[in-house]
Design a protein around this motif. Structure first.
Motif, PDB file in Angstrom:
ATOM      1  N   HIS A  59      -4.368   6.953   9.568  1.00  0.00           N
ATOM      2  CA  HIS A  59      -4.094   7.071   8.134  1.00  0.00           C
ATOM      3  C   HIS A  59      -5.171   6.327   7.339  1.00  0.00           C
ATOM      4  O   HIS A  59      -5.340   5.120   7.492  1.00  0.00           O
ATOM      5  CB  HIS A  59      -2.714   6.506   7.802  1.00  0.00           C
ATOM      6  N   GLU A  60      -5.885   7.049   6.482  1.00  0.00           N
ATOM      7  CA  GLU A  60      -6.991   6.441   5.746  1.00  0.00           C
ATOM      8  C   GLU A  60      -6.532   5.663   4.518  1.00  0.00           C
ATOM      9  O   GLU A  60      -7.198   4.719   4.095  1.00  0.00           O
ATOM     10  CB  GLU A  60      -7.995   7.519   5.324  1.00  0.00           C
ATOM     11  N   ARG A  61      -5.405   6.077   3.931  1.00  0.00           N
ATOM     12  CA  ARG A  61      -4.890   5.396   2.735  1.00  0.00           C
ATOM     13  C   ARG A  61      -3.440   5.007   2.984  1.00  0.00           C
ATOM     14  O   ARG A  61      -2.616   5.849   3.333  1.00  0.00           O
ATOM     15  CB  ARG A  61      -5.006   6.300   1.501  1.00  0.00           C
ATOM     16  N   VAL A  62      -3.148   3.726   2.786  1.00  0.00           N
ATOM     17  CA  VAL A  62      -1.831   3.202   3.135  1.00  0.00           C
ATOM     18  C   VAL A  62      -1.288   2.344   1.998  1.00  0.00           C
ATOM     19  O   VAL A  62      -2.010   1.502   1.447  1.00  0.00           O
ATOM     20  CB  VAL A  62      -1.901   2.340   4.421  1.00  0.00           C
ATOM     21  N   ILE A  63      -0.025   2.560   1.650  1.00  0.00           N
ATOM     22  CA  ILE A  63       0.677   1.630   0.771  1.00  0.00           C
ATOM     23  C   ILE A  63       1.635   0.837   1.654  1.00  0.00           C
ATOM     24  O   ILE A  63       2.602   1.382   2.194  1.00  0.00           O
ATOM     25  CB  ILE A  63       1.449   2.344  -0.350  1.00  0.00           C
ATOM     26  N   ALA A  64       1.328  -0.437   1.831  1.00  0.00           N
ATOM     27  CA  ALA A  64       2.159  -1.322   2.646  1.00  0.00           C
ATOM     28  C   ALA A  64       3.154  -2.033   1.739  1.00  0.00           C
ATOM     29  O   ALA A  64       2.790  -2.495   0.650  1.00  0.00           O
ATOM     30  CB  ALA A  64       1.287  -2.340   3.370  1.00  0.00           C
ATOM     31  N   ALA A  65       4.398  -2.111   2.176  1.00  0.00           N
ATOM     32  CA  ALA A  65       5.433  -2.757   1.359  1.00  0.00           C
ATOM     33  C   ALA A  65       6.394  -3.526   2.255  1.00  0.00           C
ATOM     34  O   ALA A  65       6.786  -3.046   3.322  1.00  0.00           O
ATOM     35  CB  ALA A  65       6.196  -1.719   0.543  1.00  0.00           C
ATOM     36  N   LEU A  66       6.762  -4.713   1.812  1.00  0.00           N
ATOM     37  CA  LEU A  66       7.733  -5.536   2.528  1.00  0.00           C
ATOM     38  C   LEU A  66       8.921  -5.831   1.623  1.00  0.00           C
ATOM     39  O   LEU A  66       8.758  -5.998   0.405  1.00  0.00           O
ATOM     40  CB  LEU A  66       7.096  -6.856   2.971  1.00  0.00           C
ATOM     41  N   ASP A  67      10.091  -5.897   2.220  1.00  0.00           N
ATOM     42  CA  ASP A  67      11.302  -6.242   1.478  1.00  0.00           C
ATOM     43  C   ASP A  67      11.181  -7.676   0.970  1.00  0.00           C
ATOM     44  O   ASP A  67      11.033  -8.613   1.751  1.00  0.00           O
ATOM     45  CB  ASP A  67      12.512  -6.103   2.404  1.00  0.00           C
ATOM     46  N   ALA A  68      11.234  -7.852  -0.352  1.00  0.00           N
ATOM     47  CA  ALA A  68      11.113  -9.179  -0.956  1.00  0.00           C
ATOM     48  C   ALA A  68      12.473  -9.762  -1.330  1.00  0.00           C
ATOM     49  O   ALA A  68      12.541 -10.805  -1.977  1.00  0.00           O
ATOM     50  CB  ALA A  68      10.226  -9.105  -2.202  1.00  0.00           C
ATOM     51  N   ARG A  69      13.554  -9.069  -0.929  1.00  0.00           N
ATOM     52  CA  ARG A  69      14.913  -9.467  -1.320  1.00  0.00           C
ATOM     53  C   ARG A  69      15.037  -9.372  -2.843  1.00  0.00           C
ATOM     54  O   ARG A  69      14.132  -8.954  -3.535  1.00  0.00           O
ATOM     55  CB  ARG A  69      15.258 -10.879  -0.822  1.00  0.00           C
ATOM     56  N   MET A  70      16.182  -9.761  -3.364  1.00  0.00           N
ATOM     57  CA  MET A  70      16.409  -9.761  -4.814  1.00  0.00           C
ATOM     58  C   MET A  70      16.041  -8.420  -5.447  1.00  0.00           C
ATOM     59  O   MET A  70      15.566  -8.346  -6.580  1.00  0.00           O
ATOM     60  CB  MET A  70      15.622 -10.902  -5.478  1.00  0.00           C
ATOM     61  N   ASP A  71      16.230  -7.321  -4.673  1.00  0.00           N
ATOM     62  CA  ASP A  71      15.944  -5.964  -5.160  1.00  0.00           C
ATOM     63  C   ASP A  71      14.497  -5.800  -5.607  1.00  0.00           C
ATOM     64  O   ASP A  71      14.205  -5.109  -6.593  1.00  0.00           O
ATOM     65  CB  ASP A  71      16.894  -5.594  -6.308  1.00  0.00           C
ATOM     66  N   GLU A  72      13.580  -6.430  -4.872  1.00  0.00           N
ATOM     67  CA  GLU A  72      12.156  -6.294  -5.153  1.00  0.00           C
ATOM     68  C   GLU A  72      11.397  -6.048  -3.855  1.00  0.00           C
ATOM     69  O   GLU A  72      11.915  -6.278  -2.759  1.00  0.00           O
ATOM     70  CB  GLU A  72      11.609  -7.551  -5.842  1.00  0.00           C
ATOM     71  N   VAL A  73      10.160  -5.593  -4.007  1.00  0.00           N
ATOM     72  CA  VAL A  73       9.295  -5.382  -2.843  1.00  0.00           C
ATOM     73  C   VAL A  73       7.925  -6.001  -3.100  1.00  0.00           C
ATOM     74  O   VAL A  73       7.445  -6.039  -4.234  1.00  0.00           O
ATOM     75  CB  VAL A  73       9.125  -3.880  -2.507  1.00  0.00           C
ATOM     76  N   TYR A  74       7.324  -6.507  -2.027  1.00  0.00           N
ATOM     77  CA  TYR A  74       5.915  -6.876  -2.059  1.00  0.00           C
ATOM     78  C   TYR A  74       5.145  -5.626  -1.653  1.00  0.00           C
ATOM     79  O   TYR A  74       5.502  -4.968  -0.668  1.00  0.00           O
ATOM     80  CB  TYR A  74       5.612  -7.983  -1.047  1.00  0.00           C
ATOM     81  N   TRP A  75       4.088  -5.296  -2.370  1.00  0.00           N
ATOM     82  CA  TRP A  75       3.360  -4.095  -1.977  1.00  0.00           C
ATOM     83  C   TRP A  75       1.890  -4.163  -2.371  1.00  0.00           C
ATOM     84  O   TRP A  75       1.493  -4.921  -3.260  1.00  0.00           O
ATOM     85  CB  TRP A  75       4.004  -2.842  -2.569  1.00  0.00           C
ATOM     86  N   GLY A  76       1.104  -3.373  -1.660  1.00  0.00           N
ATOM     87  CA  GLY A  76      -0.311  -3.259  -1.954  1.00  0.00           C
ATOM     88  C   GLY A  76      -0.842  -1.973  -1.347  1.00  0.00           C
ATOM     89  O   GLY A  76      -0.345  -1.511  -0.317  1.00  0.00           O
ATOM     90  N   ALA A  77      -1.826  -1.383  -1.995  1.00  0.00           N
ATOM     91  CA  ALA A  77      -2.440  -0.143  -1.517  1.00  0.00           C
ATOM     92  C   ALA A  77      -3.795  -0.465  -0.890  1.00  0.00           C
ATOM     93  O   ALA A  77      -4.575  -1.249  -1.439  1.00  0.00           O
ATOM     94  CB  ALA A  77      -2.610   0.844  -2.667  1.00  0.00           C
ATOM     95  N   PHE A  78      -4.058   0.145   0.258  1.00  0.00           N
ATOM     96  CA  PHE A  78      -5.284  -0.130   1.000  1.00  0.00           C
ATOM     97  C   PHE A  78      -5.951   1.175   1.414  1.00  0.00           C
ATOM     98  O   PHE A  78      -5.286   2.115   1.832  1.00  0.00           O
ATOM     99  CB  PHE A  78      -4.981  -0.944   2.263  1.00  0.00           C
ATOM    100  N   ARG A  79      -7.265   1.198   1.310  1.00  0.00           N
ATOM    101  CA  ARG A  79      -8.028   2.336   1.816  1.00  0.00           C
ATOM    102  C   ARG A  79      -8.918   1.861   2.961  1.00  0.00           C
ATOM    103  O   ARG A  79      -9.308   0.694   3.025  1.00  0.00           O
ATOM    104  CB  ARG A  79      -8.881   2.966   0.709  1.00  0.00           C
TER     105      ARG A  79
END
Length: 227
Positions: free
Chosen positions: A108-128
């Motif tokens: 996969h050349e383009r990925v959006i990674a996300a982790l459960d941050a609790r409190m109904d939020e997510v940590y996320w970032g897009a990577f190429r």
């Protein structure tokens, strides 16, 4: 080649890895709430198997976050302690970049990674993918699921526990994302590879300068400053 030990305790998983002669050996376990008890024995075992001591290493890498506040502090503290004792530099590695690298290695050349941050939020970032390594597009964020956005019109693959919130995300995200890999954890093996690349470029810090990245804490302070 560099000899690098990598540690990660940012999620329910606990992992250690050794980058040696261009190859990575890893011990990965999903052991919620056992990181404190298991991390050092895992480090000792992987070094013993390679017949190495901490002093034989060139650097130590650790998952600097985002992720579990307590988990990030464990890896940071252990890495700092080991590095201080052996007078080694540290290489902080993004947990989201580690997820992205795993997905890049699966094609996969383009990925959006996300982790459960609790409190109904997510940590996320897009990577190429660039020269075999993940490159962050814009910045890592902590957001409500509804605020996660596609960086552009390209096809993006999704991975990480934060994608369990897919139903709470925008219609555009839901239509663009197909079967996200929600079981993809940050892993020390990926961090070891990323750290080796950083080490070659001289991207290291002294133990006293190695800091965890919480994201939520940073956002809270920014909001406070704006009031």
């Amino acid at each position: 080649m560099a000899k690098i030990l990598a540690l990660d305790t940012s999620t329910d998983a606990c992992s250690v890895a050794l980058y040696l002669d261009g190859e990575v050996k890893e011990d990965f376990r999903v052991i919620p709430r056992q990181h404190t008890q298991q991390l050092l024995p895992m480090v000792q075992a992987i070094l013993a198997d390679a017949e190495l001591a901490i002093a034989d290493l060139d650097a130590i890498a650790f998952g600097r976050g985002p992720g579990s506040f307590a988990g990030i502090r464990i890896a940071t503290g252990v890495a700092q302690g080991l590095a201080f004792a052996a007078e080694l530099p540290l290489v902080p590695v993004s947990t989201l970049a580690a997820i992205a690298l795993q997905q890049h290695q699966q094609g996969h050349e383009r990925v959006i990674a996300a982790l459960d941050a609790r409190m109904d939020e997510v940590y996320w970032g897009a990577f190429r993918l660039d020269a075999g390594l993940p490159v962050l597009v814009d910045q890592e964020r902590v957001d409500a699921p509804a605020n996660v956005a596609l960086p552009d019109e390209h096809v993006w693959h999704a991975a990480g526990s934060g994608w369990r919130y897919l139903e709470d995300m925008s219609a555009a995200i839901q239509s663009a994302v197909n079967e996200p890999d929600v079981e993809c954890y940050p892993r020390a093996g990926s961090m070891a590879s990323l750290a080796a690349a950083a080490f070659e470029k001289g991207d290291m810090v002294a133990p006293e300068d190695a800091l965890p990245v919480y994201l939520r804490d940073e956002v809270a302070w920014k909001k406070k400053d704006q009031q």
